[in-house]
Design an enzyme around this catalytic site. Structure first.
Site, PDB file in Angstrom:
ATOM      1  N   ARG A 179       0.822  -1.218   0.000  1.00  0.00           N
ATOM      2  CA  ARG A 179       0.000   0.000   0.000  1.00  0.00           C
ATOM      3  C   ARG A 179       0.847   1.255   0.000  1.00  0.00           C
ATOM      4  NH1 ARG A 179      -2.675  -2.956   3.889  1.00  0.00           N
ATOM      5  NH2 ARG A 179      -1.098  -2.145   5.309  1.00  0.00           N
ATOM      6  N   GLY A 180       0.187   2.376  -0.263  1.00  0.00           N
ATOM      7  CA  GLY A 180       0.758   3.703  -0.020  1.00  0.00           C
ATOM      8  C   GLY A 180       2.126   3.916  -0.625  1.00  0.00           C
ATOM      9  N   ASP A 228       5.281  -7.976   2.049  1.00  0.00           N
ATOM     10  CA  ASP A 228       4.427  -7.378   3.084  1.00  0.00           C
ATOM     11  C   ASP A 228       3.952  -8.498   4.006  1.00  0.00           C
ATOM     12  OD1 ASP A 228       2.786  -5.474   4.533  1.00  0.00           O
ATOM     13  OD2 ASP A 228       2.710  -4.286   2.699  1.00  0.00           O
ATOM     14  N   ASP A 270       6.226 -11.733   7.851  1.00  0.00           N
ATOM     15  CA  ASP A 270       6.249 -10.800   8.987  1.00  0.00           C
ATOM     16  C   ASP A 270       7.707 -10.602   9.383  1.00  0.00           C
ATOM     17  OD1 ASP A 270       6.285  -9.494  11.359  1.00  0.00           O
ATOM     18  OD2 ASP A 270       4.852 -10.811  12.374  1.00  0.00           O
ATOM     19  N   ASN A 298       8.514  14.611  17.520  1.00  0.00           N
ATOM     20  CA  ASN A 298       7.112  14.974  17.360  1.00  0.00           C
ATOM     21  C   ASN A 298       6.332  14.589  18.610  1.00  0.00           C
ATOM     22  OD1 ASN A 298       4.911  16.054  16.066  1.00  0.00           O
ATOM     23  ND2 ASN A 298       4.564  14.294  14.725  1.00  0.00           N
ATOM     24  N   TYR A 350       7.893   6.411  17.508  1.00  0.00           N
ATOM     25  CA  TYR A 350       8.133   6.540  16.066  1.00  0.00           C
ATOM     26  C   TYR A 350       9.394   7.378  15.792  1.00  0.00           C
ATOM     27  CZ  TYR A 350       6.835   7.467  11.155  1.00  0.00           C
ATOM     28  OH  TYR A 350       6.812   7.554   9.784  1.00  0.00           O
TER      29      TYR A 350
END
Lengths: 442, 442
Positions: free
Chosen positions: A215-216, A236, A259, A342, A348
C-alpha cells in the site's frame, strides 16, 4: 506535523482560519513522465572563477540534450539555474552568489530548479574555504523559501574526484522526479560510476526488494522501481495478501508474504531469494501514536521492532549471506519526525532517528563492499493515513512547507530510485528529506 | 520566523486568529539568579544496565548539593529526570527508555529538566551501538515537544574519557540558565577540565571581549559574563558610543570603539589589548532584509562583512599574535536562519551558516592550542529589533516553539557563559540553539 502549530490550528478560531486560509494557490508541481525532457527551459549556468565543476556539468548537460547557456535569456524562462560555487575559496568571494542570483532570481519558470554545487567543507583545501563552502547552505535554503512557484533549491557538495559522478544527481534534481525535494544538502562522493545503458531504464537488470509494498508509499516505490526497469520483489505481512498480490501483479514482480518481526525472518527471506539483490528498500513502517505517559509497552515495542530492529536484522541476514550485490544499494525510510521529534511520537521518532543511525553507522563498512546505504525522510505525504487526519492538522501539514502542499507517494519513490541508480554508486550516508522544505526541522 | 506561516498569519483571517489564539498561557520560565539551587526538586536518576555515566553523575550531583534519588517520589515533584543511556548498546535495548520515561513522564515540576546521556555514535564500540545511540535524538526531541510547562529536554553525548567533564554542562542544563534551550544535542569531549574555584563565579580572573556589546543581546552577554566574574571589554562601533559606555560602566569593564569591518581592524584590536583574552564573543551582527531579487549589492555585502568576514578576520588577527590564551574560548553567534534559511534573508542566512562553518572548520586546529570554539544559534529573542516586527509575525515567532514564547537576551548570554566556563574546556565545535525548540529547522 507541527505539534504547536497543530494545537492552535485545532483550536476554535484556528479551525475556521485554516479553512479560509486564502493562501496563494499551491503551485501545480511538475512531475516526471517517461520521455519528458529534463527541464522545460534552458539551464543557465554560472560559476565563481576557478571552479572545477563548470566544464563537467556543461558536457554532461549537452550529452543529455539539455540546452545549457551562459547568458541569461532576456525575458527569462530558464528551466534551471546551476551555479558552480567550488571556486569560492574564502568568505569574501561569497559575493559571487549575489552577482549570479540577484539578476536571475525572477527568471525561472514554474517548477524551475536552483542547484548550487560546492565542495564538502570537510574536503576543502583549508579552513577559509571550508567556512565559505558551509555558508552556501544558508543561501540555498533561503532561496528555497523565497522563490515559490514550485521552484526547488538544493546544495550539492561534490567531493574532489567526484566530477564524473554527478549525472544521476543532476538528472534527478532537474527533472520532475524531484518535485517535492527542496532545501536539501546532498553529498556526491569521488569516483566514476557506470552510466546506465538507457537513462529511461536505469534499473534494468536489477532486482529490488521493497518491504511494506502492499500500500501507499511502498506500492509507489514498487511501481517506480519497476517503471525504471527493476525486477521487483514486493514484500508485506500475510494479512496484506490481496493488496500485495495486486501490486506484484501490476509491476510484473513477485509477492512474498513475511512478517519481518517474526523470529528468523531474515533467514526465511534469505532462503526465499534465488540470488543476490541489487536494491533493498526498508519501507515497512507503522505508527502507534500516544504521549509516552499514555503509551503501553506494546505500542512502544511494536513500532521499534517494525521500523528499526527489523531493517537492522534484515541487513545483517542479507549481508551475512552476500545477498546484496557489490554495486547495490540499501535505502532506509526515515521521517522528519525522526529529525525534529514529534509530540505523541516518542516511539516513532526514536525508531526513525535510529534508521538515520543505521544508515550513518553502516555506510563506511558497506562502502568497502561496494554497497551504498542512504535514507529518505518523508514529510507530509498524501496517503490513506494522512487522509484520516483531522482536517486542520492535515491542512497544517500540507501547507507548512515551501511547496504549500503535501507530497505524493511517488515523490518518495522517485528519490529512492535516484539512490538506486547505478549512476549514484558514489552517494552513500545521505539523508534526503522529501518534505517540500517543511518548516519542521531539528 | 516562519515565512510560510508568517505569510498566512499576515493574511486577513490569520491576523484575527493570532490575536485570539487562545493557546495555553506560556509557562513562566525558571531563570537563574545567583544563589539559586540547581533544581527546585530532587533529580531522579535512571540508567540502562551497563552504563558508564551513572556513578560520575551521582557523585557530581551530590558534591553540588543536589538531592539525587533512584526511586521516584510517590507524588512527583522531581526537578529533573537524568537517564544514563550509555548502556544501550543495541536497538533492542531502547526499551529501557520507555521503562524509565513512561512511568515518570508526569512527575516533573514546571521548568523541570530531561537530560539523556549517551555515547556519540561516532565513538560507539560498533555499528549496532552507534545506531541505537543515534536513535536517542528522536526521543529527546519528542519529549521536548510533549512535556510542556517550561520543561526542557536535551541529549548530551559524552565521549569515552569525558566522564569527568560533565559538571559545567549538567549545571547549565539543570539550572535556570538554560531556560530557553531545548531539544538540543550537545557533545562533551574527553578530558578532565579544571573545576572553577567557585561555581558562582566560574569566570573569575578571565578577560572577555564582547563585540556588538552596546545593546540587546550583546549588552546581556557583557552583563552575564561580568556577573560570572569576567573582566569585560565591551566593543561596538563608534556611533554606539554612549550606549557602549553605559554597558561598560554597568559591568565595571572597558569600552572600546571600533568598526570591525574597517581595514586593519584586527590589528587595531590587537594593539589595544594589554594581554591575551580568555573569552572572545563575536556577537556583532546586522540584518538588511530583502529578497535577493530586490537586494542591492551593499545590502548583501554589509551583512556578510559584519556577520561573517569580520569574526573570521578578528580570529586570524588575535590568533596570529597569540592573543587568545590556551584554555580560552571563542563563541560565534549564528541564528536559526543560518540553519533553516529564511525568506528575505539570503544574505543573513548565508552569513550565519558561514559562522557555523567557521566554528566547525576552526575547531580541530584550535583544539591543538587548547582553545575551544562553539556557536549559539538564537531563535526568536525579545529585543528592540523583534519589538518592531508586525504583530502577527512577532506572535508567530514567539509561539512556534516548545516554550510558546520568545526567549530573552539573557538566555543567549547564559549559553555563552556556559561555553566560556573553564569546566567546558572539552566542549568544542558545538552549535547550540537558543530557540525554545523552535519548529524551524533544517
Amino acid at each position: 506535523m507541527g505539534d504547536r502549530y497543530a494545537s492552535f490550528a485545532n483550536s476554535g478560531p484556528g479551525r475556521g482560519l485554516v479553512k479560509r486560509l486564502g493562501l496563494p494557490d499551491p503551485p501545480r508541481l511538475r512531475r516526471y513522465r517517461p520521455g519528458d525532457p529534463l527541464t522545460e527551459g534552458p539551464v543557465l549556468l554560472g560559476a565563481a572563477p576557478g571552479g572545477r565543476l563548470g566544464d563537467p556539468v556543461r558536457k554532461l548537460l549537452s550529452a543529455a540534450g539539455v540546452d545549457a547557456i551562459d547568458e541569461p535569456l532576456a525575458d527569462g524562462g530558464h528551466g534551471a539555474l546551476i551555479f558552480d560555487a567550488t571556486g569560492i575559496t574564502g568568505t569574501t568571494k561569497l559575493s559571487e552568489l549575489y552577482e549570479f542570483f540577484h539578476p536571475n532570481a525572477r527568471s525561472l519558470r514554474r517548477s524551475g530548479r536552483v542547484i548550487v554545487l560546492g565542495t564538502p567543507p570537510g574536503s576543502a583545501a583549508g579552513g577559509p574555504e571550508a567556512t565559505a563552502q558551509r555558508a552556501l547552505e544558508g543561501l540555498t535554503r533561503s532561496i528555497g523559501k523565497e522563490f515559490g512557484r514550485g521552484i526547488t533549491s538544493q546544495l550539492v557538495y561534490v567531493d574532489p574526484g567526484g566530477e564524473g559522478a554527478l549525472e544521476s544527481t543532476l538528472r534527478f534534481l532537474l527533472s520532475g522526479r524531484s518535485a517535492y525535494v527542496s532545501g536539501q544538502v546532498i553529498r556526491v562522493g569521488a569516483g566514476n560510476p557506470p552510466a546506465p545503458a538507457d537513462w529511461q531504464l536505469p534499473l534494468a537488470g536489477r532486482t529490488a526488494l521493497v518491504t511494506g509494498a502492499a500500500r501507499g508509499i511502498g506500492a509507489a516505490i514498487a511501481r517506480v522501481l519497476a517503471r525504471d526497469g527493476a525486477d521487483v520483489i514486493a514484500l508485506d505481512v500475510p494479512q496484506a495478501g490481496d493488496a500485495l498480490a495486486g501490486v506484484a501483479n501490476d509491476v510484473r514482480g513477485r509477492a512474498f508474504q513475511l512478517d519481518l518481526t517474526a523470529p528468523g525472518a531474515g533467514e526465511r527471506l534469505a532462503s526465499y531469494l534465488s540470488g543476490p539483490l541489487d536494491i533493498v528498500v526498508h519501507n515497512a513502517g507503522i505508527t502507534r501514536d500516544r504521549t509516552i505517559a499514555k503509551m503501553d509497552p506494546a505500542g512502544w515495542q511494536s513500532v521499534l521492532s517494525v521500523n528499526l530492529v527489523a531493517p537492522e536484522r534484515i541487513n545483517e541476514a542479507l549481508l551475512a549471506k552476500d545477498l546484496v550485490r557489490s554495486g547495490g544499494t540499501i535505502v532506509g525510510v526515515a521521517s522528519i519526525a525522526g529529525i525534529a521529534g514529534n509530540r505523541g511520537q516518542t516511539n516513532y521518532a526514536t525508531s526513525k532517528a535510529g534508521v538515520i543511525g543505521l544508515v550513518q553507522s553502516s555506510a563506511p563498512g558497506l562502502l568497502a563492499k561496494g554497497i551504498t546505504i542512504n535514507a529518505v525522510a518523508p514529510g507530509f505525504i498524501e496517503t490513506a493515513m494522512t487522509a484520516k487526519m483531522p482536517v486542520t492538522l492535515r491542512e497544517a501539514g500540507r501547507r507548512m512547507n515551501s511547496m504549500a502542499q503535501g507530497g505524493l507517494p511517488v515523490d518518495v519513490a522517485e528519490t529512492i530510485a535516484w539512490f538506486a541508480s547505478p549512476g549514484s554508486a558514489t552517494i552513500t550516508g545521505n539523508v534526503v528529506r522529501v518534505c517540500g522544505q517543511s518548516l519542521l526541522g531539528a
